[in-house]
Design a protein around this motif. Structure first.
Motif, mmCIF file in Angstrom:
data_model
loop_
_atom_site.group_PDB
_atom_site.id
_atom_site.type_symbol
_atom_site.label_atom_id
_atom_site.label_comp_id
_atom_site.label_asym_id
_atom_site.label_seq_id
_atom_site.Cartn_x
_atom_site.Cartn_y
_atom_site.Cartn_z
ATOM 1 N N MET A 20 -6.577 6.344 -4.981
ATOM 2 C CA MET A 20 -6.182 6.619 -6.293
ATOM 3 C C MET A 20 -6.129 8.129 -6.882
ATOM 4 O O MET A 20 -5.160 8.635 -7.322
ATOM 5 C CB MET A 20 -6.867 5.965 -7.224
ATOM 6 N N ARG A 21 -7.095 8.784 -6.531
ATOM 7 C CA ARG A 21 -7.182 10.146 -6.843
ATOM 8 C C ARG A 21 -6.054 10.942 -6.311
ATOM 9 O O ARG A 21 -5.409 11.554 -7.034
ATOM 10 C CB ARG A 21 -8.673 10.771 -6.522
ATOM 11 N N PRO A 22 -5.801 10.929 -5.092
ATOM 12 C CA PRO A 22 -4.735 11.868 -4.312
ATOM 13 C C PRO A 22 -3.405 11.405 -5.239
ATOM 14 O O PRO A 22 -2.495 12.167 -5.259
ATOM 15 C CB PRO A 22 -4.627 11.161 -3.137
ATOM 16 N N LEU A 23 -3.140 9.781 -5.236
ATOM 17 C CA LEU A 23 -1.894 9.520 -6.253
ATOM 18 C C LEU A 23 -1.627 9.967 -7.569
ATOM 19 O O LEU A 23 -0.942 10.410 -7.991
ATOM 20 C CB LEU A 23 -1.715 7.895 -5.862
ATOM 21 N N GLU A 24 -3.088 9.813 -8.212
ATOM 22 C CA GLU A 24 -2.785 10.186 -9.628
ATOM 23 C C GLU A 24 -2.603 11.883 -9.524
ATOM 24 O O GLU A 24 -1.897 12.594 -10.366
ATOM 25 C CB GLU A 24 -4.297 10.090 -10.171
ATOM 26 N N ILE A 50 -1.580 11.629 1.371
ATOM 27 C CA ILE A 50 -2.858 11.454 1.637
ATOM 28 C C ILE A 50 -3.216 10.185 0.898
ATOM 29 O O ILE A 50 -3.708 9.210 1.717
ATOM 30 C CB ILE A 50 -3.673 12.510 1.122
ATOM 31 N N GLY A 51 -2.659 9.898 -0.149
ATOM 32 C CA GLY A 51 -2.930 8.547 -0.859
ATOM 33 C C GLY A 51 -2.420 7.363 0.033
ATOM 34 O O GLY A 51 -3.202 6.438 0.267
ATOM 35 N N SER A 52 -1.331 7.453 0.560
ATOM 36 C CA SER A 52 -0.748 6.420 1.210
ATOM 37 C C SER A 52 -1.368 6.113 2.473
ATOM 38 O O SER A 52 -1.435 5.153 2.903
ATOM 39 C CB SER A 52 0.737 6.806 1.273
ATOM 40 N N THR A 53 -1.579 7.375 3.121
ATOM 41 C CA THR A 53 -2.540 7.163 4.389
ATOM 42 C C THR A 53 -3.643 6.639 4.189
ATOM 43 O O THR A 53 -4.134 5.755 5.003
ATOM 44 C CB THR A 53 -2.622 8.458 5.055
ATOM 45 N N ASN A 54 -4.652 7.093 3.056
ATOM 46 C CA ASN A 54 -5.903 6.425 3.040
ATOM 47 C C ASN A 54 -5.756 4.790 2.493
ATOM 48 O O ASN A 54 -6.466 3.992 3.048
ATOM 49 C CB ASN A 54 -6.456 6.882 1.872
ATOM 50 N N ALA A 55 -4.548 4.473 1.857
ATOM 51 C CA ALA A 55 -4.361 2.883 1.531
ATOM 52 C C ALA A 55 -4.151 2.310 3.112
ATOM 53 O O ALA A 55 -4.604 1.200 3.258
ATOM 54 C CB ALA A 55 -3.104 2.568 0.799
ATOM 55 N N ARG A 56 -3.403 2.939 3.723
ATOM 56 C CA ARG A 56 -3.070 2.370 5.025
ATOM 57 C C ARG A 56 -4.195 2.079 5.982
ATOM 58 O O ARG A 56 -4.752 1.246 6.720
ATOM 59 C CB ARG A 56 -2.009 3.173 5.985
#
Length: 177
Positions: free
Chosen positions: A77-81, A63-69
């Motif tokens: 940040m929140r999903p990655l954390e 999810i974090g990677s997709t949001n970044a893309r």
């Protein structure tokens, strides 16, 4: 966990095919289902809990990677954390997946100009990589390179040069040059 895994895999395939919005929806479904696995009701409670943390951590990472893309900087940040926290519980502090998440956090923060946060993420990653692989490994050089880049972007050229020289020394050593 089966349905969460399937939605996660579908999201990964959509992501690879360039359907980033579809991937985000699939990862969202996977997360909703996966969170329920964090409360197993029967059987080997501990192993099911650890397995659930591992899977849900992976979903959060996706999810974090997709949001970044998608350029959703406020939603990265929140999903990655969350992923990092869950994966540390499931895999331990020095697992290679932990390094990948720490590195991704550093790249995201670097991309939005949050130098101190990026520096912290890369330093944590560097510490883990040194612990796992030793001081003269390509992975160490990779993390040092990003630290050098941050120094350079901040205008700290002497620090950047020092870090780049160490990166070059390690790369030469690993390549036998």
């Amino acid at each position: 966990l089966v349905f969460a895994g399937l939605f996660n895999n579908i999201g990964c395939m959509q992501y690879r095919d360039g359907n980033i919005t579809g991937a985000k929806k699939s990862f969202g479904k996977a997360l909703k289902i996966g969170k329920n696995t964090l409360r197993p009701s029967s059987g080997d409670y501990k192993s099911k809990m650890i397995e659930g943390y591992k899977h849900v951590g992976t979903i959060y990472y996706n999810i974090g990677s997709t949001n970044a893309r998608l350029g959703l900087e406020d939603e990265v940040m929140r999903p990655l954390e969350c992923s990092l926290g869950l994966q540390k519980v499931a895999l331990g502090e020095s697992h290679p997946d932990i390094v990948n998440i720490q590195h991704s956090i550093g790249l995201v923060l670097m991309g939005v100009g949050q130098w101190s946060g990026a520096m912290k993420a890369f330093m944590e990653c560097l510490s883990t990589v040194r612990f796992v692989f030793g001081n003269d490994d390509h992975q160490v050089a990779k993390e040092l390179f990003h630290l050098g880049k941050i120094h350079e972007m901040k205008g700290e050229y002497n620090e950047a040069l020092h870090v780049y020289e160490e990166t070059l020394r390690i790369e030469r050593l690993t390549l036998g040059v």
